[in-house]
Design a protein around this motif. Structure first.
Motif, PDB file in Angstrom:
ATOM      1  N   THR A  25       0.827  -1.215   0.000  1.00  9.78           N
ATOM      2  CA  THR A  25       0.000   0.000   0.000  1.00  9.78           C
ATOM      3  C   THR A  25       0.854   1.255   0.000  1.00  9.78           C
ATOM      4  O   THR A  25       0.444   2.289  -0.532  1.00  9.78           O
ATOM      5  CB  THR A  25      -0.945   0.024   1.222  1.00  9.78           C
ATOM      6  OG1 THR A  25      -0.201   0.230   2.433  1.00  9.78           O
ATOM      7  CG2 THR A  25      -1.727  -1.272   1.333  1.00  9.78           C
ATOM      8  N   VAL A  26       2.026   1.175   0.590  1.00  5.08           N
ATOM      9  CA  VAL A  26       2.954   2.317   0.580  1.00  5.08           C
ATOM     10  C   VAL A  26       3.542   2.496  -0.811  1.00  5.08           C
ATOM     11  O   VAL A  26       3.642   3.616  -1.335  1.00  5.08           O
ATOM     12  CB  VAL A  26       4.071   2.107   1.620  1.00  5.08           C
ATOM     13  CG1 VAL A  26       5.076   3.260   1.584  1.00  5.08           C
ATOM     14  CG2 VAL A  26       3.487   1.969   3.025  1.00  5.08           C
ATOM     15  N   ASN A  29       1.091   3.982  -3.097  1.00  2.00           N
ATOM     16  CA  ASN A  29       0.985   5.417  -2.789  1.00  2.00           C
ATOM     17  C   ASN A  29       2.034   6.204  -3.561  1.00  2.00           C
ATOM     18  O   ASN A  29       1.748   7.270  -4.129  1.00  2.00           O
ATOM     19  CB  ASN A  29       1.201   5.669  -1.299  1.00  2.00           C
ATOM     20  CG  ASN A  29       0.021   5.333  -0.414  1.00  2.00           C
ATOM     21  OD1 ASN A  29       0.167   5.289   0.801  1.00  2.00           O
ATOM     22  ND2 ASN A  29      -1.140   5.079  -0.992  1.00  2.00           N
ATOM     23  N   TYR A  56       7.179   4.238   6.990  1.00  2.68           N
ATOM     24  CA  TYR A  56       6.069   3.391   7.413  1.00  2.68           C
ATOM     25  C   TYR A  56       6.508   2.395   8.493  1.00  2.68           C
ATOM     26  O   TYR A  56       5.868   2.283   9.553  1.00  2.68           O
ATOM     27  CB  TYR A  56       5.483   2.637   6.222  1.00  2.68           C
ATOM     28  CG  TYR A  56       4.323   1.755   6.619  1.00  2.68           C
ATOM     29  CD1 TYR A  56       3.048   2.283   6.726  1.00  2.68           C
ATOM     30  CD2 TYR A  56       4.513   0.405   6.916  1.00  2.68           C
ATOM     31  CE1 TYR A  56       1.976   1.484   7.119  1.00  2.68           C
ATOM     32  CE2 TYR A  56       3.450  -0.398   7.314  1.00  2.68           C
ATOM     33  CZ  TYR A  56       2.182   0.149   7.412  1.00  2.68           C
ATOM     34  OH  TYR A  56       1.145  -0.647   7.820  1.00  2.68           O
ATOM     35  N   CYS A 143      -0.854  11.543   7.662  1.00  2.00           N
ATOM     36  CA  CYS A 143       0.392  10.805   7.408  1.00  2.00           C
ATOM     37  C   CYS A 143       0.403  10.225   5.994  1.00  2.00           C
ATOM     38  O   CYS A 143       1.384  10.381   5.251  1.00  2.00           O
ATOM     39  CB  CYS A 143       0.560   9.677   8.424  1.00  2.00           C
ATOM     40  SG  CYS A 143       0.949  10.196  10.106  1.00  2.00           S
ATOM     41  N   ARG A 144      -0.693   9.573   5.605  1.00  2.00           N
ATOM     42  CA  ARG A 144      -0.740   8.978   4.265  1.00  2.00           C
ATOM     43  C   ARG A 144      -0.801  10.051   3.187  1.00  2.00           C
ATOM     44  O   ARG A 144      -0.215   9.897   2.111  1.00  2.00           O
ATOM     45  CB  ARG A 144      -1.931   8.043   4.156  1.00  2.00           C
ATOM     46  CG  ARG A 144      -1.717   6.699   4.811  1.00  2.00           C
ATOM     47  CD  ARG A 144      -0.738   5.836   4.034  1.00  2.00           C
ATOM     48  NE  ARG A 144      -0.633   4.514   4.616  1.00  2.00           N
ATOM     49  CZ  ARG A 144      -0.388   3.406   3.944  1.00  2.00           C
ATOM     50  NH1 ARG A 144      -0.189   3.439   2.651  1.00  2.00           N
ATOM     51  NH2 ARG A 144      -0.306   2.242   4.569  1.00  2.00           N
ATOM     52  N   VAL A 174      -8.068   6.661   4.751  1.00  2.70           N
ATOM     53  CA  VAL A 174      -7.245   6.181   5.856  1.00  2.70           C
ATOM     54  C   VAL A 174      -7.837   6.597   7.199  1.00  2.70           C
ATOM     55  O   VAL A 174      -7.775   5.841   8.182  1.00  2.70           O
ATOM     56  CB  VAL A 174      -5.794   6.680   5.701  1.00  2.70           C
ATOM     57  CG1 VAL A 174      -4.967   6.352   6.934  1.00  2.70           C
ATOM     58  CG2 VAL A 174      -5.166   6.055   4.452  1.00  2.70           C
ATOM     59  N   ILE A 252      -6.298   0.450   0.186  1.00  2.00           N
ATOM     60  CA  ILE A 252      -5.540   1.665  -0.125  1.00  2.00           C
ATOM     61  C   ILE A 252      -4.942   1.550  -1.534  1.00  2.00           C
ATOM     62  O   ILE A 252      -4.867   2.537  -2.277  1.00  2.00           O
ATOM     63  CB  ILE A 252      -4.436   1.904   0.920  1.00  2.00           C
ATOM     64  CG1 ILE A 252      -5.063   2.302   2.264  1.00  2.00           C
ATOM     65  CG2 ILE A 252      -3.451   2.982   0.460  1.00  2.00           C
ATOM     66  CD1 ILE A 252      -4.069   2.386   3.402  1.00  2.00           C
TER      67      ILE A 252
END
Length: 290
Positions: A25-26, A29, A56, A143-144, A174, A252
């Motif tokens: 998911t990171v 992103n 993360y 944060c996201r 999120v 996400i």
């Protein structure tokens, strides 16, 4: 007197502390943020992804560090409580990874580095202050959102005006997850209305809804959200809340697929982000995502 040597923590302990099953998911992103900014070559994407991975995982370590007393009461068996690793070691690793993330953002210029510092500070703020804080889901959403903003800044060298819509939609998704996760130890969710925030990515995609890739990404996201909300509302099986939270975390990647499609990204890139969902779910079967 010689010091007593402590055994090295097991690899499984380190991976669980970092919730590494959620890392796809990171990475999606970063892909979405870079596409919104106009695209980036693979070597840039790799370095930005390494930085955001450090942020993360460091944040997850510090979450366990600052929550260790509450976890001993509400979630016994977490690695610190179980004696698998010391709290001091978890703290050192966590802060060290946040510092690593900032250092990895330095080559991209002042704006990217500033985003990295702000992201690290916001992560620490959440980890320190989220217990009993009604605004903590918003902080986690921020944060996201800063991952999008930071990726855009790294690609363009400045704060991009293209990032806010996608970042806001991601932050809302999120924040909705975080609201549900705050009830996870109780296996219940009180008011369901905060989950309306999950609709933000769908609404943000509305202007581009006529495009085929956008429709496909929206349908996948809608299906994932609907399944999670059903689990939260009906709780048809034991552990329904943790299962729903894990599913929303994996979704996400679908939020990112919607963002990439809405920004006119190539169908291959949209598909790559969408594939992050089953990949995350597969990883979560091995290493818990919460």
């Amino acid at each position: 007197m010689s010091a007593i040597a402590r055994p090295m923590p097991a690899l499984s302990t380190l991976l669980r502390l970092g919730r590494i099953s959620n890392l796809p998911t990171v990475w999606t992103n970063v892909i979405a943020g870079s596409v919104i900014a106009g695209g980036a070559p693979p070597h840039q994407l790799a370095l930005i992804s390494c930085a955001m991975t450090a942020f993360y995982v460091g944040g997850m370590y510090l979450n366990d560090f600052f929550d260790r007393a509450a976890d001993a009461r509400d979630r016994p068996g977490r690695p610190i409580d179980a004696g698998e690793i010391t709290a001091a070691a978890v703290s050192r690793i966590g802060f060290g990874l946040l510092a690593t993330g900032v250092v990895l953002m330095l080559p991209f210029g002042f704006a990217a580095a500033a985003c990295g510092v702000l992201l690290a500070a916001t992560i620490v703020l959440y980890d320190v202050w989220h217990k009993g804080n009604a605004l903590s889901p918003i902080v986690m959403g921020l944060c996201r959102a800063l991952v999008y903003v930071g990726a855009c800044a790294a690609v363009t060298g400045s704060l991009s005006t293209a990032a806010p819509v996608g970042a806001f939609a991601l932050a809302c998704h999120v924040a909705g997850i975080t609201y549900a996760a705050k009830q996870e130890s109780l296996n219940r969710v009180g008011n369901l209305w905060p989950l309306l925030m999950l609709a933000a990515p769908l609404l943000a995609a509305w202007p581009a809804a006529a495009a085929g890739p956008v429709v496909g990404a929206v349908v996948l996201l809608l299906a994932a959200d609907a399944r999670a909300v059903h689990l939260l509302a009906a709780r048809p099986l034991p552990g329904a809340v943790p299962l729903a939270v894990s599913g929303l975390i994996a979704a996400i990647c679908l939020v990112d697929a919607v963002a990439v499609a809405s920004a006119g990204g190539h169908i291959v890139t949209v598909t790559l982000c969408a594939l992050g969902y089953p990949l995350t779910r597969m990883f979560q079967k091995v290493i818990p995502g919460t």
